[in-house]
Design a protein around this motif. Structure first.
Motif, short mmCIF file in Angstrom:
data_model
loop_
_atom_site.label_atom_id
_atom_site.label_comp_id
_atom_site.label_asym_id
_atom_site.label_seq_id
_atom_site.Cartn_x
_atom_site.Cartn_y
_atom_site.Cartn_z
N PRO A 97 -4.74 7.68 -49.24
CA PRO A 97 -5.47 8.86 -48.75
C PRO A 97 -6.74 8.47 -48.01
N LEU A 98 -7.10 9.27 -47.02
CA LEU A 98 -8.26 9.00 -46.19
C LEU A 98 -9.52 8.94 -47.04
N ASP A 99 -10.27 7.84 -46.91
CA ASP A 99 -11.52 7.64 -47.65
C ASP A 99 -11.34 7.77 -49.15
N GLY A 100 -10.10 7.54 -49.63
CA GLY A 100 -9.84 7.59 -51.06
C GLY A 100 -9.78 8.98 -51.65
N THR A 101 -9.77 10.00 -50.81
CA THR A 101 -9.74 11.38 -51.29
C THR A 101 -8.45 12.06 -50.86
N PRO A 102 -7.56 12.40 -51.78
CA PRO A 102 -6.30 13.04 -51.40
C PRO A 102 -6.51 14.41 -50.80
N PRO A 103 -5.53 14.92 -50.05
CA PRO A 103 -5.60 16.31 -49.57
C PRO A 103 -5.77 17.27 -50.74
N PHE A 104 -6.53 18.33 -50.51
CA PHE A 104 -6.67 19.35 -51.55
C PHE A 104 -5.33 20.06 -51.74
N VAL A 105 -5.04 20.42 -52.98
CA VAL A 105 -3.76 21.02 -53.32
C VAL A 105 -3.95 22.44 -53.84
N TRP A 106 -3.16 23.35 -53.28
CA TRP A 106 -3.00 24.70 -53.80
C TRP A 106 -1.62 24.81 -54.43
N HIS A 107 -1.52 25.54 -55.53
CA HIS A 107 -0.22 25.81 -56.14
C HIS A 107 0.12 27.27 -55.88
N GLY A 108 1.19 27.49 -55.13
CA GLY A 108 1.58 28.85 -54.76
C GLY A 108 2.52 29.46 -55.77
N SER A 109 2.34 30.75 -56.02
CA SER A 109 3.15 31.40 -57.06
C SER A 109 3.33 32.88 -56.76
N ILE A 110 4.47 33.39 -57.20
CA ILE A 110 4.72 34.83 -57.19
C ILE A 110 4.85 35.36 -58.61
N ARG A 111 5.59 34.62 -59.46
CA ARG A 111 5.85 35.17 -60.78
C ARG A 111 5.96 34.12 -61.88
N SER A 112 5.39 32.93 -61.71
CA SER A 112 5.59 31.87 -62.69
C SER A 112 4.27 31.49 -63.37
N PRO A 113 4.09 31.87 -64.64
CA PRO A 113 2.85 31.49 -65.33
C PRO A 113 2.69 29.98 -65.46
N GLU A 114 3.82 29.26 -65.48
CA GLU A 114 3.73 27.80 -65.59
C GLU A 114 2.98 27.18 -64.42
N ILE A 115 3.12 27.79 -63.24
CA ILE A 115 2.44 27.26 -62.06
C ILE A 115 0.93 27.51 -62.16
N ALA A 116 0.55 28.67 -62.69
CA ALA A 116 -0.87 28.93 -62.93
C ALA A 116 -1.42 27.93 -63.94
N GLN A 117 -0.64 27.61 -64.95
CA GLN A 117 -1.06 26.62 -65.95
C GLN A 117 -1.27 25.25 -65.30
N GLN A 118 -0.35 24.87 -64.42
CA GLN A 118 -0.44 23.58 -63.77
C GLN A 118 -1.69 23.50 -62.87
N ALA A 119 -1.92 24.54 -62.08
CA ALA A 119 -3.10 24.56 -61.22
C ALA A 119 -4.37 24.45 -62.04
N ALA A 120 -4.44 25.18 -63.15
CA ALA A 120 -5.63 25.16 -63.99
C ALA A 120 -5.84 23.80 -64.64
N ARG A 121 -4.77 23.18 -65.08
CA ARG A 121 -4.88 21.88 -65.74
C ARG A 121 -5.55 20.85 -64.84
N TYR A 122 -5.17 20.82 -63.58
CA TYR A 122 -5.70 19.81 -62.67
C TYR A 122 -6.96 20.26 -61.94
N GLY A 123 -7.35 21.51 -62.12
CA GLY A 123 -8.51 22.01 -61.38
C GLY A 123 -8.21 22.24 -59.92
N ASP A 124 -6.94 22.47 -59.59
CA ASP A 124 -6.52 22.72 -58.22
C ASP A 124 -6.65 24.20 -57.88
N GLY A 125 -6.37 24.52 -56.62
CA GLY A 125 -6.39 25.91 -56.19
C GLY A 125 -5.12 26.63 -56.62
#
Length: 338
Positions: free
Chosen positions: A168-196
């Protein structure tokens, strides 16, 4: 606060003119729309990944790299990258490459897609969708965060002392968003990593999506990333904008009736969901209503490039929104002084 445009790369017949663009024409149109979005003051341009008709965006990193060469400021993103059916090694390398070519103007929105037939095409099972999303993302993070990775899991061959290149450029990976319509597991995953966490905010009511945003905010805080109000939230939406709402409703109705949600009255959908068909002031009101429902959020993406609406109309919309919507939203959504 970022405002952007996202598309899905569909190739469909114009419901009014009856003309169907070629794939080549659509690729060129997508490129022109991205360049125009930057010129009109938008902050983000996003394109989704699809492998089935009527879509053509099967190689999203290629398209984004091309757009990166033609722009200088706008952030480039995916509106969905299939974390389930893509190999995390390829994702790590392809998007790190685009990140370099774009001088860092890249982030990624991960999702599972909405077409079940894609899974067997790539040797996967739809029943494994959530476990695939969780395992593949955990590996993707390691491939970006660690120079040398030894790993084994359930869904791909093990890795031994592997280094994804380029780094990754300058050691910083691209920022990640987790997209969801109806899956609480995806919200859990985003929260765990501090992602969008990005909610589609289409097809169902805004109140429906607000529940998932609240859930994500709570988990974000529980994982120690900050207060619930600090959580990184994005919202989708769509618009068809004219100077007065009557013209917008009249012009857009043929496209709406032809689309997948055509059995729902257009005016009702525009009032209750993230879709706005109306005037610039109505777009402003919808975004402010979204803020009321979701709390302060960081990114608003609007879909306009789908359903066969002609390119000339899309450019008119970009100009109108750039002139009469974005300045008002930037002023209205500016954080209050402490």
């Amino acid at each position: 606060m970022e405002f952007g445009i996202f598309g899905v790369g569909d190739v469909v017949t114009d419901a009014v003119s009856g003309r169907t663009p070629t794939e080549n024409e659509r690729f060129k149109a997508i490129t022109r729309l991205a360049v125009h979005a930057e010129e009109a003051g938008f902050d983000v341009f996003a394109l989704g990944e699809h492998h089935n008709k009527p879509f053509l965006s099967s190689s999203t990193p290629t398209v984004l790299a091309h757009i990166a060469a033609l722009t200088s400021r706008i952030t480039l993103s995916t509106s969905v990258t299939l974390i389930t059916t893509n190999d995390p090694v390829r994702l790590a390398e392809e998007y790190a490459t685009v990140q370099h070519l774009a001088d860092g103007r890249l982030d990624l929105m991960l999702g599972r897609g909405n077409t079940p037939e894609v899974y067997p095409w790539f040797g996967k099972r739809i029943e494994d969708g959530i476990p695939l999303a969780i395992e593949n993302y955990a590996l993707l993070r390691r491939l970006w965060d660690e120079d040398v990775v030894t790993w084994s899991g359930r869904f791909r061959t093990p890795l031994r002392e592997f280094t994804a290149t380029p780094r990754p450029l300058d050691g910083t990976p691209p920022f990640v968003w987790h997209g969801s319509i109806r899956s609480p597991e995806i919200a859990q995953q985003a929260a765990r990593y501090g992602d969008g966490f990005f909610v589609n905010n289409l097809f169902m009511t805004i109140d429906y999506f607000a529940r998932y945003v609240d859930y994500y905010r709570t988990l974000y805080a529980e994982h120690g990333h900050g207060r619930p109000e600090d959580a990184i939230v994005g919202a989708g939406g769509a618009f068809y904008v004219r100077r007065n709402s009557q013209d917008a409703l009249r012009e857009y109705e043929p496209y709406w009736l032809k689309g997948p949600q055509g059995d729902v009255p257009l005016k009702e959908a525009s009032e209750k969901t993230g879709l706005t068909v109306g005037s610039p002031a109505q777009v402003v009101d919808k975004v402010l209503a979204t803020r009321d429902a979701f709390g302060s959020f960081q990114r608003q993406l609007f879909g306009l490039d789908f359903g066969g609406v002609p390119e000339t109309t899309l450019h008119q919309t970009i100009d109108l929104v750039g002139e009469e919507v974005l300045p008002v939203l930037r002023r209205e959504m500016e954080p209050s002084p402490a």
